[in-house]
Motif scaffolding. Structure first.
Motif, PDB file in Angstrom:
ATOM      1  N   ILE A 134      15.423  -0.648  76.339  1.00  0.00           N
ATOM      2  CA  ILE A 134      16.846  -0.447  76.029  1.00  0.00           C
ATOM      3  C   ILE A 134      17.022   0.800  75.182  1.00  0.00           C
ATOM      4  CG2 ILE A 134      18.771  -1.395  74.705  1.00  0.00           C
ATOM      5  CD1 ILE A 134      17.845  -4.187  75.593  1.00  0.00           C
ATOM      6  N   VAL A 135      16.198   0.946  74.140  1.00  0.00           N
ATOM      7  CA  VAL A 135      16.326   2.088  73.219  1.00  0.00           C
ATOM      8  C   VAL A 135      16.067   3.405  73.942  1.00  0.00           C
ATOM      9  CG1 VAL A 135      15.523   3.115  71.060  1.00  0.00           C
ATOM     10  CG2 VAL A 135      15.637   0.626  71.291  1.00  0.00           C
ATOM     11  N   LYS A 136      15.144   3.410  74.894  1.00  0.00           N
ATOM     12  CA  LYS A 136      14.819   4.640  75.623  1.00  0.00           C
ATOM     13  C   LYS A 136      15.993   5.181  76.429  1.00  0.00           C
ATOM     14  CE  LYS A 136       9.831   3.858  76.022  1.00  0.00           C
ATOM     15  NZ  LYS A 136       8.701   3.521  76.934  1.00  0.00           N
ATOM     16  N   THR A 137      16.999   4.361  76.649  1.00  0.00           N
ATOM     17  CA  THR A 137      18.200   4.823  77.342  1.00  0.00           C
ATOM     18  C   THR A 137      18.911   5.919  76.556  1.00  0.00           C
ATOM     19  OG1 THR A 137      18.435   2.571  78.217  1.00  0.00           O
ATOM     20  CG2 THR A 137      20.311   4.019  78.493  1.00  0.00           C
ATOM     21  N   LEU A 138      18.651   6.003  75.250  1.00  0.00           N
ATOM     22  CA  LEU A 138      19.251   7.056  74.418  1.00  0.00           C
ATOM     23  C   LEU A 138      18.625   8.431  74.639  1.00  0.00           C
ATOM     24  CD1 LEU A 138      19.797   5.371  70.932  1.00  0.00           C
ATOM     25  CD2 LEU A 138      21.559   6.464  72.345  1.00  0.00           C
ATOM     26  N   LYS A 139      17.511   8.485  75.336  1.00  0.00           N
ATOM     27  CA  LYS A 139      16.767   9.744  75.459  1.00  0.00           C
ATOM     28  C   LYS A 139      17.599  10.894  76.023  1.00  0.00           C
ATOM     29  CE  LYS A 139      12.259  11.497  76.936  1.00  0.00           C
ATOM     30  NZ  LYS A 139      10.977  11.169  77.612  1.00  0.00           N
ATOM     31  N   PRO A 140      18.353  10.717  77.124  1.00  0.00           N
ATOM     32  CA  PRO A 140      19.162  11.834  77.635  1.00  0.00           C
ATOM     33  C   PRO A 140      20.177  12.358  76.608  1.00  0.00           C
ATOM     34  CG  PRO A 140      18.980  10.131  79.291  1.00  0.00           C
ATOM     35  CD  PRO A 140      18.415   9.558  78.028  1.00  0.00           C
ATOM     36  N   ALA A 167      13.188   2.017  65.224  1.00  0.00           N
ATOM     37  CA  ALA A 167      12.578   3.123  64.496  1.00  0.00           C
ATOM     38  C   ALA A 167      11.376   3.692  65.240  1.00  0.00           C
ATOM     39  CB  ALA A 167      12.171   2.657  63.097  1.00  0.00           C
ATOM     40  N   SER A 168      10.479   2.833  65.731  1.00  0.00           N
ATOM     41  CA  SER A 168       9.269   3.322  66.391  1.00  0.00           C
ATOM     42  C   SER A 168       9.586   4.026  67.711  1.00  0.00           C
ATOM     43  CB  SER A 168       8.291   2.168  66.617  1.00  0.00           C
ATOM     44  OG  SER A 168       8.848   1.193  67.488  1.00  0.00           O
ATOM     45  N   THR A 169      10.528   3.478  68.478  1.00  0.00           N
ATOM     46  CA  THR A 169      10.866   4.096  69.767  1.00  0.00           C
ATOM     47  C   THR A 169      11.597   5.414  69.575  1.00  0.00           C
ATOM     48  OG1 THR A 169      11.055   1.891  70.754  1.00  0.00           O
ATOM     49  CG2 THR A 169      11.964   3.713  72.005  1.00  0.00           C
ATOM     50  N   LEU A 170      12.528   5.465  68.632  1.00  0.00           N
ATOM     51  CA  LEU A 170      13.249   6.710  68.376  1.00  0.00           C
ATOM     52  C   LEU A 170      12.330   7.758  67.758  1.00  0.00           C
ATOM     53  CD1 LEU A 170      16.679   5.316  67.145  1.00  0.00           C
ATOM     54  CD2 LEU A 170      16.193   6.484  69.309  1.00  0.00           C
ATOM     55  N   ASN A 171      11.350   7.331  66.973  1.00  0.00           N
ATOM     56  CA  ASN A 171      10.364   8.282  66.438  1.00  0.00           C
ATOM     57  C   ASN A 171       9.533   8.881  67.572  1.00  0.00           C
ATOM     58  OD1 ASN A 171       8.909   9.389  63.985  1.00  0.00           O
ATOM     59  ND2 ASN A 171       7.215   8.421  65.079  1.00  0.00           N
ATOM     60  N   GLU A 172       9.164   8.047  68.529  1.00  0.00           N
ATOM     61  CA  GLU A 172       8.411   8.525  69.691  1.00  0.00           C
ATOM     62  C   GLU A 172       9.221   9.567  70.469  1.00  0.00           C
ATOM     63  OE1 GLU A 172       7.266   6.549  73.972  1.00  0.00           O
ATOM     64  OE2 GLU A 172       6.891   5.339  72.187  1.00  0.00           O
ATOM     65  N   ILE A 173      10.511   9.321  70.650  1.00  0.00           N
ATOM     66  CA  ILE A 173      11.367  10.276  71.352  1.00  0.00           C
ATOM     67  C   ILE A 173      11.498  11.566  70.556  1.00  0.00           C
ATOM     68  CG2 ILE A 173      13.727  10.709  72.166  1.00  0.00           C
ATOM     69  CD1 ILE A 173      13.924   7.694  72.778  1.00  0.00           C
ATOM     70  N   SER A 174      11.710  11.427  69.244  1.00  0.00           N
ATOM     71  CA  SER A 174      11.883  12.609  68.391  1.00  0.00           C
ATOM     72  C   SER A 174      10.643  13.492  68.400  1.00  0.00           C
ATOM     73  CB  SER A 174      12.206  12.174  66.954  1.00  0.00           C
ATOM     74  OG  SER A 174      12.368  13.279  66.101  1.00  0.00           O
ATOM     75  N   GLU A 175       9.472  12.902  68.271  1.00  0.00           N
ATOM     76  CA  GLU A 175       8.242  13.696  68.287  1.00  0.00           C
ATOM     77  C   GLU A 175       8.009  14.300  69.664  1.00  0.00           C
ATOM     78  OE1 GLU A 175       5.348  12.117  64.848  1.00  0.00           O
ATOM     79  OE2 GLU A 175       5.278  10.899  66.681  1.00  0.00           O
ATOM     80  N   GLY A 176       8.394  13.580  70.720  1.00  0.00           N
ATOM     81  CA  GLY A 176       8.257  14.115  72.073  1.00  0.00           C
ATOM     82  C   GLY A 176       9.148  15.315  72.321  1.00  0.00           C
ATOM     83  N   GLN A 177      10.220  15.415  71.550  1.00  0.00           N
ATOM     84  CA  GLN A 177      11.139  16.558  71.657  1.00  0.00           C
ATOM     85  C   GLN A 177      10.826  17.635  70.622  1.00  0.00           C
ATOM     86  OE1 GLN A 177      14.983  14.706  71.232  1.00  0.00           O
ATOM     87  NE2 GLN A 177      14.985  13.871  73.307  1.00  0.00           N
ATOM     88  N   ASN A 178       9.669  17.504  69.958  1.00  0.00           N
ATOM     89  CA  ASN A 178       9.228  18.463  68.937  1.00  0.00           C
ATOM     90  C   ASN A 178      10.213  18.575  67.777  1.00  0.00           C
ATOM     91  OD1 ASN A 178       6.843  19.213  70.386  1.00  0.00           O
ATOM     92  ND2 ASN A 178       8.107  20.494  71.732  1.00  0.00           N
TER      93      ASN A 178
END
Length: 374
Positions: free
Chosen positions: A158-164, A188-199
């Protein structure tokens, strides 16, 4: 003489066999016509009471429809309700009462993750299946087991839907302010993963301990000092409104993102809706079909929010499964079958979560939710 003896024996066999046949059929018919007993464990009191009220209403709408139509396969539904008071220990006590005293066939229950988790653990050691309408799986925190199922996909998905949205947002540093729970930790953990993936580096994480009573200025000043310009807030509506108001008063103006609980505030007359303009909302609380919404509003005179539709569907799924297969093999029946309902087709995956939940990124404009677009 032998012929007479053979005839007598044959007659006895026929009589006994006929008696067994009719007795067996009567017993089977009696079992078939017995009501299905469904227990509910929802938060009638405590911080999750608004959610508990709506999920209970979803269950009872389905029960009324089923019973008014003569039941499913001739079996009507009886509901036994318990209040978990938004407390895990109370949920355990409710499970024990429903299973040992009330002898329910299955349970629909649990609103917040920290209440559902002990309920699932109790179900694992018991023999009665529990389906939660609103708590998603969280690895290591809210794991399902042989006797527990959820009407939502995994929370991390569900949280990964925020990625775009995050890929298109003009921000430099993200913060996640969340309640001290597995639910908040997963955000927190999923959004941190997205943030680090976007540098964009690691998120700034702030954890609070109390729902409804937290004082926000100290949190806000720490975020401001760290040049945070996007904040995901895992908060109930009143906390979020105070957080936004305090942020603006202290000159902190990041991009605000939150989840679907804020939707409950949009009909309120006691707040200035302009403070919520441009807030991004991650919404996975399915309202349901037009037919369901119309039926719900007709019965309760309010919109079916807070996972009412998932509770409604869960009731139909359990009623169908129990009427066909009984209580003893219910978990296996739920694992192997798909269920066609008025709200669409539902199937559970190997982790006992439904295979699909519609999730949408939305934005608040003029007090209304709109679909967010790039």
């Amino acid at each position: 003489m032998n012929k007479i003896l053979v005839g007598v024996i044959a007659l006895i066999i026929i009589i006994v066999g006929a008696g067994y046949f009719f007795t067996g059929n009567d017993k089977k018919a009696s079992q078939t016509n017995e009501p299905i007993r469904i227990g509910t464990i929802f938060s009638q009191t405590g911080f999750a009471s608004a959610f508990g009220e709506m999920t209970y209403r979803g269950v009872m709408l389905a029960v009324d429809e089923i019973n008014q139509n003569g039941g499913i396969n001739g079996r009507k539904i009886v509901v036994v309700s318990e209040d978990d008071r938004t407390d895990g220990k109370a949920a355990i006590g409710a499970y024990k009462k429903l299973t040992s005293i009330d002898n329910v066939d299955a349970i629909i229950g649990g609103n917040f993750d920290f209440v559902v988790s002990p309920l699932f653990k109790e179900a694992e050691n018991g023999s009665v299946v529990v389906i939660t309408p609103m708590a998603s799986r969280i690895d290591g925190t809210l794991d399902t087991n042989k006797n527990s199922f959820t009407m939502l996909i995994d929370l991390k998905d569900i949280v990964k839907t925020l990625k775009p949205f995050l890929e298109s947002a003009d921000y430099k540093k993200m913060a996640v302010v969340h309640y001290a729970s597995g639910f908040g930790n997963q955000f927190a953990s999923t959004l941190n993963e997205i943030s680090e993936g976007q540098n964009k580096g690691k998120i700034v994480e702030e954890v609070y301990q109390n729902l409804g009573t937290t004082e926000w200025p100290s949190y806000i000043l720490r975020l401001k000092q760290q040049d945070v310009d996007l904040v995901f807030a895992d908060m109930l509506q009143d906390d979020f409104i105070r957080f936004v108001n305090d942020s603006k008063r202290l000159g902190f103006r990041p991009k605000f993102v939150t989840h679907n609980d804020i939707r409950n505030a949009l009909a309120r007359k006691d707040i200035n809706m302009s403070i919520l303009d441009d807030v991004i909302v991650l919404n996975w609380d399915v309202l349901g079909s037009e037919k369901f919404i119309e039926s719900f509003k007709k019965k309760y005179e309010v919109n079916p929010i807070n996972y009412a539709s998932q509770a409604y569907v869960a009731t139909y799924i359990l009623a169908e499964a129990l009427s066909q297969n009984g209580k003893d093999n219910l978990n296996a029946h739920l694992e192997k079958n798909s269920f066609n309902t008025s709200e669409g087709e539902y199937k559970f995956n190997d982790k006992h979560a439904v295979t699909y939940t519609p999730v949408e990124v939305q934005v608040i404009r003029n007090g209304k939710l709109e679909t967010w677009k790039k």
